[in-house]
Write an enzyme that holds these catalytic residues in place. Sequence first.
Site, short mmCIF file in Angstrom:
data_model
loop_
_atom_site.label_atom_id
_atom_site.label_comp_id
_atom_site.label_asym_id
_atom_site.label_seq_id
_atom_site.Cartn_x
_atom_site.Cartn_y
_atom_site.Cartn_z
N ASN A 91 0.88 -1.63 -0.52
CA ASN A 91 0.48 -0.33 -0.09
C ASN A 91 0.93 1.06 -0.30
O ASN A 91 0.46 2.60 -0.47
CB ASN A 91 -0.99 -0.11 1.52
N GLN A 153 -2.89 12.56 -17.15
CA GLN A 153 -3.71 13.62 -15.95
C GLN A 153 -2.03 15.45 -15.87
O GLN A 153 -1.40 14.79 -15.74
CB GLN A 153 -4.08 13.23 -14.48
N GLN A 157 2.12 15.36 -11.60
CA GLN A 157 2.21 14.03 -10.74
C GLN A 157 3.02 12.88 -11.99
O GLN A 157 3.03 11.79 -12.27
CB GLN A 157 1.26 13.22 -10.41
N TYR A 160 5.00 9.91 -9.95
CA TYR A 160 4.21 9.63 -8.94
C TYR A 160 4.04 7.88 -9.82
O TYR A 160 3.35 6.89 -9.30
CB TYR A 160 3.49 10.07 -8.39
#
Length: 252
Positions: A91, A153, A157, A160
Amino acid sequence: MFDLTGRVAFVSGAGQSVGEGIARVLARQGASVIVNDLFEDRAEKVAAAIVEEGNRAVAAAFDVTDFDATRDSIHAAETELGGQVNIVVNNAGVAEGRIIKPFRDLSPEDWRAPIDLNIFGAMNCIKVVLDGMCDTGWGRIVQISSGSARTGQNINQTMYATGKSGIEGFIRHLAAETGQYGITANIVALGHQKNLESKMSPEAIKRILETIPIGRLGDPDEVGAFCAYLASDEAGGITGQTLDFNGGSQTR
């Protein structure tokens, strides 16, 4: 159904938010849980809450990008719990000091932390326990990812998203390599979660909610329940898949 009694689960980044929800639900389903976090106080708080509910957990504070620390800490926790890890939920994915900048403004060094965490951190955790899973003929690997891995997007980022894309590719290949040993490996691509409420303005949250058909942010317990299913015997026929868990949202 979805009984995890007798299983030992490791959850990285489980000291808060989605990771905490995953750890607590796995424990409620019967698993003994190793609660990992970079910060000891967070890991201990969640582990203590699980124990208070009458379930089994130990805290394991370490940096998953450090292979030696990952190996030593997981083995120590296995000894404490009296069993080998056979469920891994990777996670941890947001590096400390997260940098939000356009690619043009990033230095090569800025890339290191998110790439190390999302790719090497996840691979370290799997590497430490995979042989044991193969030897016993059963294992479940759940990789938490994001829609950012597959959708472009304009949110500053890129590093990431690159880390998430990379680890998704790894998991698909790992699933193909290890299915013969009774191991499944799947990806859960999350949408916007409740933890955003503490990071963004009400106006920004309102704009996000307008893009989500169910009209609300994701709930950690719901993510935990989905992970519990993927970690169960009943999900043995699902592997190598990327499963969207985003309230129906689609970012263009």
